[in-house]
Design a protein around this motif. Structure first.
Motif, PDB file in Angstrom:
ATOM      1  N   LYS A 195       0.830  -1.211   0.000  1.00 52.11           N
ATOM      2  CA  LYS A 195       0.000   0.000   0.000  1.00 52.11           C
ATOM      3  C   LYS A 195       0.859   1.253   0.000  1.00 52.11           C
ATOM      4  O   LYS A 195       0.523   2.239  -0.642  1.00 52.11           O
ATOM      5  N   ALA A 196       1.977   1.214   0.712  1.00 49.78           N
ATOM      6  CA  ALA A 196       2.842   2.395   0.800  1.00 49.78           C
ATOM      7  C   ALA A 196       3.570   2.680  -0.502  1.00 49.78           C
ATOM      8  O   ALA A 196       3.786   3.838  -0.846  1.00 49.78           O
ATOM      9  N   ILE A 197       3.949   1.628  -1.225  1.00 50.42           N
ATOM     10  CA  ILE A 197       4.743   1.852  -2.435  1.00 50.42           C
ATOM     11  C   ILE A 197       3.887   2.338  -3.601  1.00 50.42           C
ATOM     12  O   ILE A 197       4.342   3.111  -4.431  1.00 50.42           O
ATOM     13  N   GLY A 198       2.647   1.888  -3.673  1.00 46.57           N
ATOM     14  CA  GLY A 198       1.748   2.415  -4.692  1.00 46.57           C
ATOM     15  C   GLY A 198       1.962   1.897  -6.099  1.00 46.57           C
ATOM     16  O   GLY A 198       1.527   2.527  -7.051  1.00 46.57           O
ATOM     17  N   VAL A 199       2.658   0.771  -6.257  1.00 40.56           N
ATOM     18  CA  VAL A 199       2.760   0.086  -7.551  1.00 40.56           C
ATOM     19  C   VAL A 199       2.383  -1.370  -7.325  1.00 40.56           C
ATOM     20  O   VAL A 199       2.312  -1.839  -6.191  1.00 40.56           O
ATOM     21  N   GLU A 200       2.160  -2.087  -8.406  1.00 41.50           N
ATOM     22  CA  GLU A 200       1.795  -3.493  -8.303  1.00 41.50           C
ATOM     23  C   GLU A 200       2.954  -4.297  -7.725  1.00 41.50           C
ATOM     24  O   GLU A 200       4.085  -4.219  -8.216  1.00 41.50           O
ATOM     25  N   VAL A 201       2.674  -5.051  -6.655  1.00 40.54           N
ATOM     26  CA  VAL A 201       3.690  -5.823  -5.941  1.00 40.54           C
ATOM     27  C   VAL A 201       3.255  -7.279  -5.881  1.00 40.54           C
ATOM     28  O   VAL A 201       2.077  -7.574  -5.680  1.00 40.54           O
ATOM     29  N   ALA A 202       4.229  -8.184  -6.039  1.00 39.04           N
ATOM     30  CA  ALA A 202       3.969  -9.618  -5.864  1.00 39.04           C
ATOM     31  C   ALA A 202       5.055 -10.203  -4.983  1.00 39.04           C
ATOM     32  O   ALA A 202       6.240  -9.922  -5.172  1.00 39.04           O
ATOM     33  N   ALA A 203       4.633 -10.997  -4.007  1.00 36.52           N
ATOM     34  CA  ALA A 203       5.580 -11.750  -3.187  1.00 36.52           C
ATOM     35  C   ALA A 203       5.867 -13.054  -3.918  1.00 36.52           C
ATOM     36  O   ALA A 203       4.947 -13.771  -4.315  1.00 36.52           O
ATOM     37  N   CYS A 204       7.146 -13.349  -4.127  1.00 37.60           N
ATOM     38  CA  CYS A 204       7.560 -14.529  -4.883  1.00 37.60           C
ATOM     39  C   CYS A 204       8.517 -15.360  -4.032  1.00 37.60           C
ATOM     40  O   CYS A 204       9.230 -14.832  -3.182  1.00 37.60           O
ATOM     41  N   LEU A 205       8.539 -16.654  -4.294  1.00 38.27           N
ATOM     42  CA  LEU A 205       9.367 -17.557  -3.504  1.00 38.27           C
ATOM     43  C   LEU A 205      10.739 -17.820  -4.114  1.00 38.27           C
ATOM     44  O   LEU A 205      11.583 -18.422  -3.471  1.00 38.27           O
ATOM     45  N   SER A 206      10.958 -17.351  -5.347  1.00 38.79           N
ATOM     46  CA  SER A 206      12.251 -17.584  -6.010  1.00 38.79           C
ATOM     47  C   SER A 206      12.512 -16.481  -7.025  1.00 38.79           C
ATOM     48  O   SER A 206      11.591 -15.765  -7.437  1.00 38.79           O
ATOM     49  N   HIS A 207      13.765 -16.395  -7.441  1.00 41.92           N
ATOM     50  CA  HIS A 207      14.125 -15.425  -8.475  1.00 41.92           C
ATOM     51  C   HIS A 207      13.425 -15.763  -9.781  1.00 41.92           C
ATOM     52  O   HIS A 207      12.979 -14.866 -10.491  1.00 41.92           O
ATOM     53  N   SER A 208      13.352 -17.046 -10.117  1.00 37.42           N
ATOM     54  CA  SER A 208      12.718 -17.413 -11.381  1.00 37.42           C
ATOM     55  C   SER A 208      11.244 -17.059 -11.377  1.00 37.42           C
ATOM     56  O   SER A 208      10.710 -16.575 -12.377  1.00 37.42           O
ATOM     57  N   GLU A 209      10.554 -17.271 -10.265  1.00 39.01           N
ATOM     58  CA  GLU A 209       9.157 -16.884 -10.160  1.00 39.01           C
ATOM     59  C   GLU A 209       9.011 -15.372 -10.284  1.00 39.01           C
ATOM     60  O   GLU A 209       8.123 -14.877 -10.974  1.00 39.01           O
ATOM     61  N   ALA A 210       9.889 -14.624  -9.626  1.00 41.21           N
ATOM     62  CA  ALA A 210       9.855 -13.166  -9.684  1.00 41.21           C
ATOM     63  C   ALA A 210      10.075 -12.668 -11.101  1.00 41.21           C
ATOM     64  O   ALA A 210       9.363 -11.793 -11.585  1.00 41.21           O
ATOM     65  N   LYS A 211      11.092 -13.208 -11.774  1.00 41.52           N
ATOM     66  CA  LYS A 211      11.386 -12.774 -13.141  1.00 41.52           C
ATOM     67  C   LYS A 211      10.242 -13.095 -14.081  1.00 41.52           C
ATOM     68  O   LYS A 211       9.920 -12.308 -14.959  1.00 41.52           O
ATOM     69  N   ALA A 212       9.627 -14.261 -13.904  1.00 42.64           N
ATOM     70  CA  ALA A 212       8.485 -14.628 -14.744  1.00 42.64           C
ATOM     71  C   ALA A 212       7.314 -13.656 -14.532  1.00 42.64           C
ATOM     72  O   ALA A 212       6.698 -13.200 -15.487  1.00 42.64           O
ATOM     73  N   TRP A 213       7.035 -13.311 -13.280  1.00 42.14           N
ATOM     74  CA  TRP A 213       5.948 -12.383 -12.987  1.00 42.14           C
ATOM     75  C   TRP A 213       6.267 -10.993 -13.531  1.00 42.14           C
ATOM     76  O   TRP A 213       5.396 -10.329 -14.099  1.00 42.14           O
ATOM     77  N   LEU A 214       7.494 -10.547 -13.353  1.00 40.99           N
ATOM     78  CA  LEU A 214       7.874  -9.224 -13.830  1.00 40.99           C
ATOM     79  C   LEU A 214       7.781  -9.096 -15.344  1.00 40.99           C
ATOM     80  O   LEU A 214       7.510  -8.021 -15.862  1.00 40.99           O
ATOM     81  N   SER A 215       8.008 -10.184 -16.056  1.00 42.34           N
ATOM     82  CA  SER A 215       7.982 -10.125 -17.513  1.00 42.34           C
ATOM     83  C   SER A 215       6.612 -10.479 -18.102  1.00 42.34           C
ATOM     84  O   SER A 215       6.424 -10.406 -19.303  1.00 42.34           O
ATOM     85  N   SER A 216       5.655 -10.833 -17.243  1.00 38.12           N
ATOM     86  CA  SER A 216       4.311 -11.206 -17.750  1.00 38.12           C
ATOM     87  C   SER A 216       3.473  -9.982 -18.016  1.00 38.12           C
ATOM     88  O   SER A 216       3.728  -8.905 -17.542  1.00 38.12           O
TER      89      SER A 216
END
Length: 120
Positions: A99-120
């Motif tokens: 809520k404080a950052i004001g952009v779309e945020v996702a909690a991810c369990l790995s770098h690969s999951e994070a990178k996949a979400w960021l590029s989707s």
């Protein structure tokens, strides 16, 4: 300093190892966002997989961390936070950090999951 940054695969990666403060995150973030390698807006990966003390973070501290990055929200298209499953709720879309950052945020369990979400 337990917080550092780098650009990898066109993603700005902010990494916190050990104990860190919202101030350290703010300083390193400000330096990284002013770097021409990350012209923004672009994806950001906040790696907290090696951070200590997450179990003691108060809602106020999480809000301060989100606010530290919110100062640069015009440079952030999406933000993925890599944390262990026991801390993923701290960075949920309806939590104080997000809520404080004001952009779309996702909690991810790995770098690969994070990178996949960021590029989707």
């Amino acid at each position: 300093m337990p917080v550092f940054s780098r650009v990898k695969d066109d993603i700005l990666v902010l990494t916190a190892d050990g104990d860190y403060t919202p101030g350290e995150l703010a300083r390193v973030g400000a330096r990284a966002f002013s770097n021409r390698e990350h012209p923004g807006p672009g994806p950001v990966l906040l790696d907290l997989s090696g951070a200590a003390g997450l179990d003691h973070k108060s809602p106020e501290s999480l809000t301060a961390e989100g606010a530290a990055l919110a100062a640069h929200r015009d440079r952030i298209s999406r933000l993925a936070v890599v944390v262990s499953s026991q801390f993923s709720d701290l960075f949920a879309a309806d939590g104080p950090f997000s809520k404080a950052i004001g952009v779309e945020v996702a909690a991810c369990l790995s770098h690969s999951e994070a990178k996949a979400w960021l590029s989707s």
